[in-house]
Enzyme design. Structure first.
Site, PDB file in Angstrom:
ATOM      1  N   THR A  72      -7.611   9.312  -8.955  1.00 46.71           N
ATOM      2  CA  THR A  72      -8.762  10.221  -8.807  1.00 46.71           C
ATOM      3  C   THR A  72      -8.555  11.559  -9.507  1.00 46.71           C
ATOM      4  OG1 THR A  72      -9.439   9.229  -6.728  1.00 46.71           O
ATOM      5  CG2 THR A  72     -10.099  11.504  -7.060  1.00 46.71           C
ATOM      6  N   SER A 122      -5.338   3.220  -8.979  1.00 48.69           N
ATOM      7  CA  SER A 122      -4.046   2.694  -8.503  1.00 48.69           C
ATOM      8  C   SER A 122      -4.173   1.372  -7.754  1.00 48.69           C
ATOM      9  CB  SER A 122      -3.310   3.729  -7.656  1.00 48.69           C
ATOM     10  OG  SER A 122      -3.873   3.833  -6.376  1.00 48.69           O
ATOM     11  N   SER A 123      -5.386   0.970  -7.419  1.00 52.24           N
ATOM     12  CA  SER A 123      -5.570  -0.358  -6.809  1.00 52.24           C
ATOM     13  C   SER A 123      -5.131  -1.446  -7.787  1.00 52.24           C
ATOM     14  CB  SER A 123      -7.032  -0.591  -6.442  1.00 52.24           C
ATOM     15  OG  SER A 123      -7.502   0.470  -5.680  1.00 52.24           O
ATOM     16  N   THR A 137      -4.162   7.714  -5.088  1.00 50.65           N
ATOM     17  CA  THR A 137      -3.615   7.771  -3.725  1.00 50.65           C
ATOM     18  C   THR A 137      -3.541   6.395  -3.054  1.00 50.65           C
ATOM     19  OG1 THR A 137      -5.805   8.226  -2.796  1.00 50.65           O
ATOM     20  CG2 THR A 137      -4.415  10.130  -3.305  1.00 50.65           C
ATOM     21  N   ASP A 138      -4.399   5.457  -3.483  1.00 52.35           N
ATOM     22  CA  ASP A 138      -4.499   4.190  -2.740  1.00 52.35           C
ATOM     23  C   ASP A 138      -3.165   3.445  -2.653  1.00 52.35           C
ATOM     24  OD1 ASP A 138      -7.144   4.639  -2.238  1.00 52.35           O
ATOM     25  OD2 ASP A 138      -7.896   3.318  -3.816  1.00 52.35           O
ATOM     26  N   GLN A 155       2.755  -3.346  13.292  1.00 60.75           N
ATOM     27  CA  GLN A 155       1.426  -2.809  13.022  1.00 60.75           C
ATOM     28  C   GLN A 155       1.308  -1.369  13.528  1.00 60.75           C
ATOM     29  OE1 GLN A 155      -1.645  -5.541  14.377  1.00 60.75           O
ATOM     30  NE2 GLN A 155      -0.554  -7.270  13.482  1.00 60.75           N
ATOM     31  N   CYS A 156       2.229  -0.986  14.417  1.00 63.53           N
ATOM     32  CA  CYS A 156       2.243   0.409  14.870  1.00 63.53           C
ATOM     33  C   CYS A 156       2.898   1.245  13.780  1.00 63.53           C
ATOM     34  CB  CYS A 156       3.091   0.569  16.124  1.00 63.53           C
ATOM     35  SG  CYS A 156       2.494  -0.357  17.512  1.00 63.53           S
TER      36      CYS A 156
HETATM   37  N1  ASP Z   1      -8.965   4.689  -5.995  1.00 58.01           N
HETATM   38  C1  ASP Z   1      -8.218   5.875  -6.345  1.00 58.01           C
HETATM   39  C2  ASP Z   1      -6.856   5.452  -6.807  1.00 58.01           C
HETATM   40  O1  ASP Z   1      -6.036   5.090  -6.018  1.00 58.01           O
HETATM   41  C3  ASP Z   1      -8.136   6.766  -5.149  1.00 58.01           C
HETATM   42  C4  ASP Z   1      -7.399   8.068  -5.376  1.00 58.01           C
HETATM   43  O2  ASP Z   1      -6.751   8.328  -6.354  1.00 58.01           O
HETATM   44  O3  ASP Z   1      -7.479   8.917  -4.461  1.00 58.01           O
HETATM   45  O4  ASP Z   1      -6.606   5.440  -7.998  1.00 58.01           O
END
Ligand code: ASP
Length: 343
Positions: free
Chosen positions: A13, A59-60, A90-91, A272-273
């Site tokens: 992002t 990043s997905s 961030t993902d 999962q916690c």
């Molecule tokens: N979908 C974005 C990524 O992971 C989300 C982000 O960067 O906050 O590339």
């Protein structure tokens, strides 16, 4: 002499611009955007250069191949810079941070992953502060491990997890202290740092080993997973309930995981916690996993467990060594009760 930092820009992002299909990274744009921020050339910051990865990614779409490219870029420039900032979406940032923490063996320089929730091109972007502080931390050479900086906190990379899809403090580190908190000053928590690594820096590249993550849920029909849990899947992270429990008496699962284990598949149990640790055998509902040869992920995040499986399968041939090392603390990624968290 001023320290020098290399920025490795992978996408995410922070550098995205709006398109008819939503935000996406655009090659060549980000350097111009950075050049427009005059503060990035302030005397208080280290000197920096930037390398843009090709292609830039949301990043997905990160895979082992991109982790290798990032690791290789750092290794190729290791001697030329005092520290590294990896700009990343961030993902999957916590996965990449975990992977790099294992791949960069005997790391003796700061590697700081950061990004933003709001693109730099937007008025309220959090990217400017995240980048400036990450550059300072990477240039200061105090912490010498793979970290993740976000929302005024510096985390150990393999302890961090994304816990908010829209908050500006999008990460936390449920089972380990922050490496630094950032207010008026950067307050380092030196006692939480990894000890200085002896030995020559080395990059361990990863192989795209087939790995699975199985999250159990009430009513799970284990027999449906039999076709997936074959010897083709080399490592499986089972996300159990609480202290690593699975539903029922495990009658259905036991033969499946025993067979998988006999075929060399390593089963690692995480929880999962987010907070707390797995304790295999504490309940009847987890002893079946222990009996079948599963290993405990203790308080590792799923991100760290996945990255560690890739790393160990890329480095070791012997399944019993992999099994043993999954339960060992290699980079401060897990806490063994009564043991040290940071060694
Ligand atoms: N979908 C974005 C990524 O992971 C989300 C982000 O960067 O906050 O590339």
């Amino acid at each position: 002499m001023k320290s020098k930092v290399l920025i490795v820009y992978t996408g995410g992002t922070i550098g995205m611009t709006p398109t008819p299909n939503g935000y996406a990274p655009k090659s060549g744009y980000f350097k111009t955007a950075l050049d427009a921020i005059t503060d990035l050339h302030s005397a208080q910051l280290p000197l920096w250069d930037m390398i843009e990865m090709d292609p830039l990614l949301d990043s997905s779409n990160m895979t082992v191949e991109e982790w290798n490219k990032i690791g290789q870029t750092i290794a190729d420039h290791y001697d030329d810079y005092d520290g590294f900032v990896v700009l990343h979406g961030t993902d999957t940032m916590a996965y990449t941070a975990s992977a790099l923490s294992f791949m960069l063996e005997n790391l003796a320089k700061p590697v700081v992953l950061t990004g933003s929730q709001i693109p730099l091109c937007e008025l309220r972007s959090d990217g400017r502060e995240n980048l400036i502080t990450s550059l300072m931390i990477a240039g200061e050479h105090r912490v010498r491990e793979v970290c993740l900086y976000f929302g005024n906190r510096l985390f150990r990379g393999n302890r961090a997890t994304k816990d908010s899809s829209d908050g500006l403090s999008a990460f936390h580190s449920p089972n380990y202290q922050h490496l630094a908190s950032v207010g008026i000053d950067v307050k380092y928590n030196e006692s939480a740092f990894l000890p200085i690594q002896e030995g020559a820096f080395h990059l361990q590249l990863l192989k795209p080993i087939p790995i699975g993550v199985l999250k159990v849920f009430p009513g799970i029909q284990f027999d449906l997973f039999e076709n997936i849990m074959t010897e083709k899947l080399r490592g499986i992270v089972i996300e159990g309930f609480g202290a690593g429990n699975i539903p029922g008496d495990g009658d259905a699962l036991l033969p499946i995981i025993e067979k998988a284990f006999r075929n060399g598949t390593i089963l690692t149990v995480c929880s999962q916690c987010l907070k707390g640790s797995v304790s295999l055998g504490a309940y009847e509902t987890s002893s079946v996993l222990k009996k079948a040869g599963a290993v405990s992920g203790y308080d590792m995040t799923t991100e760290a467990a996945v990255a560690k499986l890739y790393y160990l399968f890329s480095r070791e041939d012997d399944a019993s060594v992999i099994k043993e090392k999954m339960e060992m603390n290699l980079r401060g990624e897990l806490t063994i009760r009564g043991g040290s968290a940071a060694s």
